[in-house]
Each structure stands twice: as C-alpha cells, then as structure tokens.
Design a protein around this motif. Structure first.
Motif, PDB file in Angstrom:
ATOM      1  N   TYR A   2     -37.041 -31.848 105.422  1.00  0.00           N
ATOM      2  CA  TYR A   2     -37.303 -32.788 104.338  1.00  0.00           C
ATOM      3  C   TYR A   2     -38.766 -32.672 103.926  1.00  0.00           C
ATOM      4  N   ASN A   3     -39.005 -32.515 102.625  1.00  0.00           N
ATOM      5  CA  ASN A   3     -40.355 -32.354 102.093  1.00  0.00           C
ATOM      6  C   ASN A   3     -40.648 -33.440 101.061  1.00  0.00           C
ATOM      7  N   PRO A   4     -41.423 -34.466 101.421  1.00  0.00           N
ATOM      8  CA  PRO A   4     -41.783 -35.504 100.453  1.00  0.00           C
ATOM      9  C   PRO A   4     -42.868 -34.997  99.502  1.00  0.00           C
ATOM     10  N   VAL A   5     -42.642 -35.194  98.194  1.00  0.00           N
ATOM     11  CA  VAL A   5     -43.603 -34.773  97.171  1.00  0.00           C
ATOM     12  C   VAL A   5     -43.652 -35.862  96.098  1.00  0.00           C
ATOM     13  N   ARG A   6     -44.861 -36.162  95.636  1.00  0.00           N
ATOM     14  CA  ARG A   6     -45.030 -37.158  94.583  1.00  0.00           C
ATOM     15  C   ARG A   6     -45.897 -36.602  93.475  1.00  0.00           C
ATOM     16  N   VAL A   7     -45.563 -36.966  92.237  1.00  0.00           N
ATOM     17  CA  VAL A   7     -46.420 -36.716  91.090  1.00  0.00           C
ATOM     18  C   VAL A   7     -46.921 -38.095  90.668  1.00  0.00           C
ATOM     19  N   ILE A   8     -48.235 -38.254  90.730  1.00  0.00           N
ATOM     20  CA  ILE A   8     -48.853 -39.560  90.512  1.00  0.00           C
ATOM     21  C   ILE A   8     -49.748 -39.498  89.284  1.00  0.00           C
ATOM     22  N   PRO A  51     -32.353 -36.870  93.120  1.00  0.00           N
ATOM     23  CA  PRO A  51     -32.067 -37.009  91.688  1.00  0.00           C
ATOM     24  C   PRO A  51     -33.338 -37.285  90.882  1.00  0.00           C
ATOM     25  N   ARG A  52     -33.349 -36.796  89.635  1.00  0.00           N
ATOM     26  CA  ARG A  52     -34.496 -37.058  88.753  1.00  0.00           C
ATOM     27  C   ARG A  52     -34.693 -38.553  88.636  1.00  0.00           C
ATOM     28  N   ASN A  53     -35.959 -38.942  88.498  1.00  0.00           N
ATOM     29  CA  ASN A  53     -36.288 -40.363  88.502  1.00  0.00           C
ATOM     30  C   ASN A  53     -37.548 -40.592  87.685  1.00  0.00           C
ATOM     31  N   ASP A  54     -37.852 -41.859  87.438  1.00  0.00           N
ATOM     32  CA  ASP A  54     -39.038 -42.231  86.663  1.00  0.00           C
ATOM     33  C   ASP A  54     -40.236 -42.540  87.556  1.00  0.00           C
ATOM     34  N   LEU A  55     -40.119 -42.284  88.840  1.00  0.00           N
ATOM     35  CA  LEU A  55     -41.171 -42.634  89.782  1.00  0.00           C
ATOM     36  C   LEU A  55     -42.031 -41.450  90.220  1.00  0.00           C
ATOM     37  N   GLY A  56     -41.719 -40.260  89.726  1.00  0.00           N
ATOM     38  CA  GLY A  56     -42.492 -39.085  90.100  1.00  0.00           C
ATOM     39  C   GLY A  56     -42.142 -38.534  91.474  1.00  0.00           C
ATOM     40  N   VAL A  57     -40.983 -38.905  91.992  1.00  0.00           N
ATOM     41  CA  VAL A  57     -40.559 -38.448  93.315  1.00  0.00           C
ATOM     42  C   VAL A  57     -39.882 -37.084  93.182  1.00  0.00           C
ATOM     43  N   LEU A  58     -40.461 -36.087  93.859  1.00  0.00           N
ATOM     44  CA  LEU A  58     -39.933 -34.718  93.849  1.00  0.00           C
ATOM     45  C   LEU A  58     -39.500 -34.292  95.250  1.00  0.00           C
ATOM     46  N   ASP A  59     -39.113 -35.250  96.051  1.00  0.00           N
ATOM     47  CA  ASP A  59     -38.688 -34.918  97.411  1.00  0.00           C
ATOM     48  C   ASP A  59     -37.571 -33.885  97.348  1.00  0.00           C
ATOM     49  N   HIS A  60     -37.586 -32.989  98.324  1.00  0.00           N
ATOM     50  CA  HIS A  60     -36.534 -31.980  98.375  1.00  0.00           C
ATOM     51  C   HIS A  60     -36.238 -31.589  99.816  1.00  0.00           C
ATOM     52  N   TYR A  61     -35.052 -31.063  99.992  1.00  0.00           N
ATOM     53  CA  TYR A  61     -34.574 -30.640 101.299  1.00  0.00           C
ATOM     54  C   TYR A  61     -34.392 -29.129 101.261  1.00  0.00           C
ATOM     55  N   VAL A  62     -34.931 -28.453 102.260  1.00  0.00           N
ATOM     56  CA  VAL A  62     -34.771 -27.008 102.368  1.00  0.00           C
ATOM     57  C   VAL A  62     -33.924 -26.747 103.607  1.00  0.00           C
ATOM     58  N   THR A  63     -32.769 -26.130 103.409  1.00  0.00           N
ATOM     59  CA  THR A  63     -31.890 -25.791 104.523  1.00  0.00           C
ATOM     60  C   THR A  63     -32.138 -24.339 104.900  1.00  0.00           C
ATOM     61  N   LEU A  64     -32.571 -24.148 106.130  1.00  0.00           N
ATOM     62  CA  LEU A  64     -32.943 -22.835 106.649  1.00  0.00           C
ATOM     63  C   LEU A  64     -31.712 -22.044 107.071  1.00  0.00           C
ATOM     64  N   PRO A  65     -31.864 -20.728 107.275  1.00  0.00           N
ATOM     65  CA  PRO A  65     -30.729 -19.912 107.724  1.00  0.00           C
ATOM     66  C   PRO A  65     -30.108 -20.422 109.032  1.00  0.00           C
TER      67      PRO A  65
END
Length: 137
Positions: free
Chosen positions: A86-92, A66-80
């Motif tokens: 799980y891909n952790p991503v941060r905007v700092i 979920p969108r947040n104020d912490l810059g967390v852009l984590d996302h999950y990619v489900t393959l075929p």
C-alpha cells in the motif's frame, strides 16, 4: 535491519501547477511509465487491472483508489510474490501550485540500504513528475 514494518518516510515535492492539473495527470495509470520509472517502462490495462510487465520487480499490478476531490492518489502494488504493498500519496494545494507527498513505508525485512534505495527511486519519480508537469503537460 528494521523488521517491524512501522517506519515511514514522507517524501514530497513542490510542483508549479494547480492541484487539479497534478491530480488529473498523476491519477491516470496510463501516464505512469512517463514519470514513475520505479514501476517500469510500460503499463497496460488487462481486464480490470493495470499491469506493468517491465517493472524492476517483474510483473506487477497497480490499483488506485477511486478518483476523488481530496487529492488522494493512494495505490496498491501487487508484486509477483502475491504480496500487496500500500502506497499513500497526496496532492495538496499550495496556493496556485501543489505539493505531492508520497509516504514510503518500510516493509518487513527491508534493510536500511534497500529502504534508502526505495526512497531515492520515489524521489526520482517525483522529480520526473515535476519536470513533466512544469514543462510540457
């Protein structure tokens, strides 16, 4: 080959835009085809999922935290295969600019060559994000 799945590589890029700008753009799944070519050239919302049919891996679904104020852009990619990555991503914040950090985790049974190729893909995606945000968006 490392089969433990415990190795991580932190890949980052400095973007001369505010953390608010970078997060707003990158958190919108509809923008993924413009900069995240590793996920493919198109994405659409199907029911409650974002689906990329033209991914190099085939049809994948992408789900952001979920969108947040912490810059967390984590996302999950489900393959075929049904496997979810799980891909952790941060905007700092970096003063009036930002740093985007993607943590690439080596998946079990990933060869060194495949892990290096994945890292190159992520770096290319981050470079496109930087170019888009610094030039036109």
């Amino acid at each position: 080959m490392n089969s433990t799945g415990t190795e991580s590589l932190h890949l980052g890029i400095h973007i001369d835009r505010t953390v608010t700008d970078v997060y707003a753009y990158a958190a919108n799944p509809a923008n993924l085809p413009e900069w995240a070519h590793g996920l493919g050239g198109s994405i659409e919302k199907v029911a409650d999922e974002w689906v990329a049919d033209s991914s190099p891996l085939g049809r994948v679904t992408v789900a952001f935290v979920p969108r947040n104020d912490l810059g967390v852009l984590d996302h999950y990619v489900t393959l075929p295969s049904g496997e979810t990555v799980y891909n952790p991503v941060r905007v700092i914040a970096d003063g009036t600019a930002s740093e985007v950090v993607f943590t690439l985790r080596r998946q079990p049974e990933t060869t060194d060559a495949d892990f290096e190729r994945d890292a190159e893909t992520v770096c290319a995606d981050l470079a496109r994000l930087k170019e888009l945000l610094e030039s036109s968006w």
